[in-house]
Design an enzyme around this catalytic site. Structure first.
Site, mmCIF file in Angstrom:
data_model
loop_
_atom_site.group_PDB
_atom_site.id
_atom_site.type_symbol
_atom_site.label_atom_id
_atom_site.label_comp_id
_atom_site.label_asym_id
_atom_site.label_seq_id
_atom_site.Cartn_x
_atom_site.Cartn_y
_atom_site.Cartn_z
ATOM 1 N N GLU A 16 0.797 -1.246 0.000
ATOM 2 C CA GLU A 16 0.000 0.000 0.000
ATOM 3 C C GLU A 16 0.826 1.291 0.000
ATOM 4 O O GLU A 16 0.376 2.330 0.476
ATOM 5 C CB GLU A 16 -0.999 0.016 1.171
ATOM 6 C CG GLU A 16 -1.971 -1.154 1.133
ATOM 7 C CD GLU A 16 -3.014 -1.155 2.255
ATOM 8 O OE1 GLU A 16 -3.276 -0.094 2.834
ATOM 9 O OE2 GLU A 16 -3.559 -2.238 2.533
ATOM 10 N N CYS A 67 -6.149 15.912 12.961
ATOM 11 C CA CYS A 67 -7.298 16.346 12.167
ATOM 12 C C CYS A 67 -7.461 15.426 10.964
ATOM 13 O O CYS A 67 -6.497 14.821 10.515
ATOM 14 C CB CYS A 67 -7.080 17.766 11.657
ATOM 15 S SG CYS A 67 -6.850 18.954 12.969
ATOM 16 N N GLU A 70 -18.483 1.424 13.703
ATOM 17 C CA GLU A 70 -18.730 2.809 14.117
ATOM 18 C C GLU A 70 -19.894 3.440 13.373
ATOM 19 O O GLU A 70 -20.356 4.503 13.749
ATOM 20 C CB GLU A 70 -17.457 3.643 14.017
ATOM 21 C CG GLU A 70 -16.941 3.829 12.614
ATOM 22 C CD GLU A 70 -15.607 4.577 12.600
ATOM 23 O OE1 GLU A 70 -14.648 4.059 13.200
ATOM 24 O OE2 GLU A 70 -15.545 5.647 11.998
ATOM 25 N N HIS A 77 -0.011 -0.957 17.329
ATOM 26 C CA HIS A 77 0.001 0.457 17.720
ATOM 27 C C HIS A 77 1.245 0.835 18.503
ATOM 28 O O HIS A 77 1.462 1.995 18.807
ATOM 29 C CB HIS A 77 -1.247 0.789 18.541
ATOM 30 C CG HIS A 77 -2.495 0.562 17.750
ATOM 31 N ND1 HIS A 77 -3.153 -0.654 17.756
ATOM 32 C CD2 HIS A 77 -3.184 1.357 16.897
ATOM 33 C CE1 HIS A 77 -4.204 -0.574 16.953
ATOM 34 N NE2 HIS A 77 -4.242 0.626 16.418
HETATM 35 N N1 GLN Z 1 -5.339 -2.507 4.738
HETATM 36 C C1 GLN Z 1 -5.212 -1.424 5.647
HETATM 37 C C2 GLN Z 1 -3.778 -1.330 6.159
HETATM 38 O O1 GLN Z 1 -3.168 -2.316 6.335
HETATM 39 C C3 GLN Z 1 -6.143 -1.573 6.803
HETATM 40 C C4 GLN Z 1 -6.086 -0.387 7.734
HETATM 41 C C5 GLN Z 1 -7.121 -0.407 8.824
HETATM 42 O O2 GLN Z 1 -7.722 -1.394 9.107
HETATM 43 N N2 GLN Z 1 -7.323 0.712 9.469
HETATM 44 O O3 GLN Z 1 -3.260 -0.278 6.405
#
Ligand code: GLN
Ligand code: ZN
Length: 758
Positions: free
Chosen positions: A490, A522, A611, A700
């Site tokens: 990505e 933001c 959400e 995280h």
């Molecule tokens: N495919 C996304 C990534 O790996 C999924 C991100 C997410 O779930 N917030 O960044």
């Protein structure tokens, strides 16, 4: 008099001044005095802006250096004891609560109702006491100082506070057996002091926000409403009780009897509630009508709003006030900054600044007659009409495709049990297949390439070469690590929604339309303004290239319709469900193109499905039905041998498991490590049928999980889920991490898979 008032204004600044100042301060590049000063200037600027727009009562106390709930915690002297701070926080201590320090993790943060704003969750112990805390008189920041500041500027201030019930309800008990409702008497004593002091400062009105009244509130909490407000109103400014985000008609009788001087109702989200209030509205109360949408960016239909308001005005006269539906915190500051937006589209929009004018225009129309606002009315009508008939928003083919969708279009040809056998025959994966969620580290280099391309500094060819080399790098790393199902990483995506929005028709992007998500963070949500379609394939070339580099299966990576919808400003002229289906059809075409390109596994992320849940449980089934249908439309046209994955990064599934199962993804990867796999119990009890990849470590944090730790989690997983259904993967994408820790963590993860296979 019928007046225009406001519930709250964005605090971040039109140029994100507060964000920049906060980040500079945290880095040590700005002094506390300078930061305080910037806050003061921003407040003054936006108070004046509101006054100049014709707002009679101006919110004060809606400003926060981090978060309004945290401000309440500071004002109530209720910082969690674990930090060891005194009642009067310094500004630095305030930030430590929000961001953690060397000894203590930050206070938990969670979503503010169904918005994308996050608040800091109050923590309650048996020993929790409340005391008038950081009031402003000491540290130079806080409510009472802000009131004085506004007064010095000649601002007609209306202090705004989170109401005591909402404050308590949204907090969490940290001691077993404690019921936070039992803290109410202590809490009220401090609220009373605050209100008395505001009265002493000469405040005529105070706004207490009780948005929890729009939730399915337990009887016990409703039962204390009356006494709570009776106690608060003893020696206080007049209280305006504000509700928003949904209707409160279920409590209409209680609210009408409440000893407060006024009620605010959200008539945008819940226009139907009006009839429960209006017929016998008490003659001693103000009714504040929230008719200008505080949650979305569309220009107000002034004529329609006037039509709603006219009978109200006849009935209530001066006791009718006009306002946005909720605080304007959730919309960007000023449309005037968007100089590059299509002129026609721009004419359909209103940001916070424009919304204030709409409110005051409505007041003029009511009090001085329609003729007095003839120009504004005709402009608004013209804008509205141009929108209704605009070729920009209407696409016949898209409408017809949506209308023609039938049950088969949302159902895979074969049940999972058969599909998985065929997929396995094609993919030939080992037991406990290993994979990742999609993104790999977004290095400074990668970001720079994207930015250079966007700004036209490098050619498309150069951009392609560089992105290909990032993909190549990610694939080589994954092969070396021995992962079973690979991803391209990505690198070309700045954001999982923006990336698709930019390639779809019907989306617009702004330059400055930022809204606060939390603290200094933001987001700039895209605007969905028209029928959505996909002019051309969006991800296929990258996926094809990535697959060409490896013999292992390469996942195609897409964002699902609900997540795209949820993280955008959506149309208000067609149902959300229809927009979701339009997006779903675009994704469906992309899925088929990926399949054509021999991509055997396609992941459709639905990070935001949960959400999107409505605030009231009675509205859940309808939402879940169309949301699940939209997902299924994306993935139902593929062959049995094409494997569909989905990913969700949160861990509260218990109450929506039937819907998750109904999505019928072949594989779901979820967040579970932070809850120690507890969540899997629910999947087990529910007999969740398809494959599951429970996240085995928390992405995280840069911490590298040990093999033992991963193994322990997987053993727990094996105890509740049949092992042939289990995958191994991290909790979420790795884009915020750095390569060294990613490699170390994945190495351990792969080693555990090998161990389990043995
Ligand atoms: N495919 C996304 C990534 O790996 C999924 C991100 C997410 O779930 N917030 O960044
Ligand atoms: Zn995730």
């Amino acid at each position: 008099m019928t007046i225009a008032h406001n519930l709250g204004f964005p605090r971040i600044g039109a140029q994100r001044e507060l964000k920049k100042a906060l980040e500079a301060y945290w880095k040590g590049n700005l002094t506390e005095a300078d930061l305080l000063n910037i806050g003061k200037k921003l407040r003054a600027r936006y108070w004046q802006l509101q006054r100049d727009a014709g707002i009679t009562l101006i919110p004060v106390g809606d400003f926060a250096f981090y978060d309004q709930m945290l401000n309440m915690t500071a004002l109530l002297g209720a910082a969690p004891a674990r930090f060891g701070f005194s009642e009067r926080l310094t500004l630095d201590q305030y930030f430590q609560l929000a961001r953690g320090n060397a000894q203590q993790p930050a206070m938990e943060m969670t979503k503010w109702f169904d918005t994308n704003y996050h608040y800091l969750v109050p923590e309650f112990l048996n020993s929790t006491e409340f005391n008038l805390g950081s009031t402003g008189s000491m540290g130079g920041w806080g409510l009472f100082d802000e009131v004085a500041e506004a007064q010095a500027l000649g601002i007609n201030a209306k202090p705004v506070l989170i109401g005591p019930l909402t404050y308590l309800y949204l907090g969490k008990e940290k001691h077993a057996g404690l019921r936070r409702i039992s803290l109410l008497p202590k809490l009220l004593a401090v609220y009373q002091q605050i209100l008395t002091r505001l009265k002493g400062q000469g405040m005529e009105w105070v706004q207490l926000d009780e948005p929890i009244l729009a939730l399915d509130l337990p009887q016990e909490w409703l039962g204390i409403l009356h006494d709570t407000y009776a106690a608060l109103s003893l020696d206080a400014p007049k209280i305006l009780l504000a509700t928003y985000f949904s209707g409160v008609e279920d409590h209409a009788a209680r609210l009408k009897e409440l000893p407060v001087a006024g009620l605010h109702l959200d008539l945008v989200r819940a226009p139907q509630q009006l009839e429960y209030f209006i017929h016998d509205y008490p003659t001693d109360k103000i009714l504040s009508a929230g008719v200008v949408d505080g949650r979305n960016i569309w220009r107000c239909n002034l004529a329609a709003a006037l039509q709603t308001l006219a009978p109200l005005h006849t009935a209530l006269g001066n006791r009718l006030w006009i306002a946005p539906s909720c605080s304007l915190l959730h919309v960007p500051v000023d449309l005037a900054q968007e100089t590059r937006l299509d002129a026609q589209l721009k004419n359909w929009l209103a940001f916070a600044t424009q919304k204030l004018s709409e409110v005051t225009t409505l007041v003029h129309g009511l009090t001085q007659g329609k003729e007095s606002i003839a120009t504004q009315l005709s402009q608004a009508n013209a804008a509205l009409e141009s929108r209704v008939y605009s070729p920009l928003i209407y696409n016949r083919e898209v409408r017809q495709r949506v209308a023609a969708l039938n049950a088969d279009d949302a159902r895979r040809a074969t049940p999972f049990a058969q599909r998985i056998t065929q997929q396995q025959a094609r993919l030939n994966l080992p037991a406990f297949p290993t994979t990742t969620i999609g993104s790999f580290p977004q290095t400074a280099d990668i970001r720079a390439v994207r930015a250079d391309f966007k700004q036209g500094h490098i050619s498309a060819a150069e951009y392609n070469t560089k992105m290909r080399s990032a993909i190549h790098h990610a694939v080589r790393k994954q092969e070396k690590l021995g992962l079973d199902v690979l991803v391209h990483g990505e690198s070309e995506r700045n954001d999982m929604v923006e990336y698709f929005g930019e390639q779809l028709s019907g989306f617009a992007f702004t330059d400055h339309a930022w809204v606060q998500s939390y603290g200094s963070r933001c987001v700039k949500p895209p605007i969905i303004y028209g029928d959505i379609f996909r002019p051309q394939a969006m991800t296929v070339e990258w996926a094809r290239y990535a697959q060409s580099l490896t013999a292992k299966p390469m996942k195609g990576m897409l964002t699902g319709p609900i997540t795209i919808l949820q993280w955008s400003f959506v149309r208000d002229d067609i149902p959300r469900a229809d927009t979701a289906l339009q997006i779903a059809l675009a994704i469906r075409d992309e899925v088929q193109d990926l399949e054509q390109a021999d991509i055997a596994i396609i992941q459709i992320d639905e990070a935001a499905l949960r959400e999107g849940l409505p605030l009231k449980k009675s509205d859940w089934p309808f939402y879940l039905e169309w949301a699940v249908r939209a997902f299924r439309v994306c993935c139902s046209a593929v062959q049995d041998t094409t494997q569909i994955h989905t990913h969700m990064c949160y861990s509260e599934f218990n109450d929506i498991l039937p819907a998750i199962a109904a999505m019928d993804a072949d594989v779901i990867t979820i967040e579970t490590s932070r809850s120690d796999m507890e969540l899997l119990g629910a999947f087990h009890q529910f007999h969740y049928p398809n494959d599951i990849g429970p996240g085995v470590y928390d992405i995280h944090s840069p911490r590298v999980p040990s093999k033992e730790e991963i193994l322990r989690l997987m053993r727990k997983a094996c105890a509740v889920i049949p092992r042939e259904r289990l995958w191994i993967n991290p909790d979420c994408g790795l884009k915020t991490r750095a390569w060294p820790e990613v490699e170390a963590a994945l190495k351990n993860m792969v080693a555990v898979a090998h161990e389990l296979r043995r």
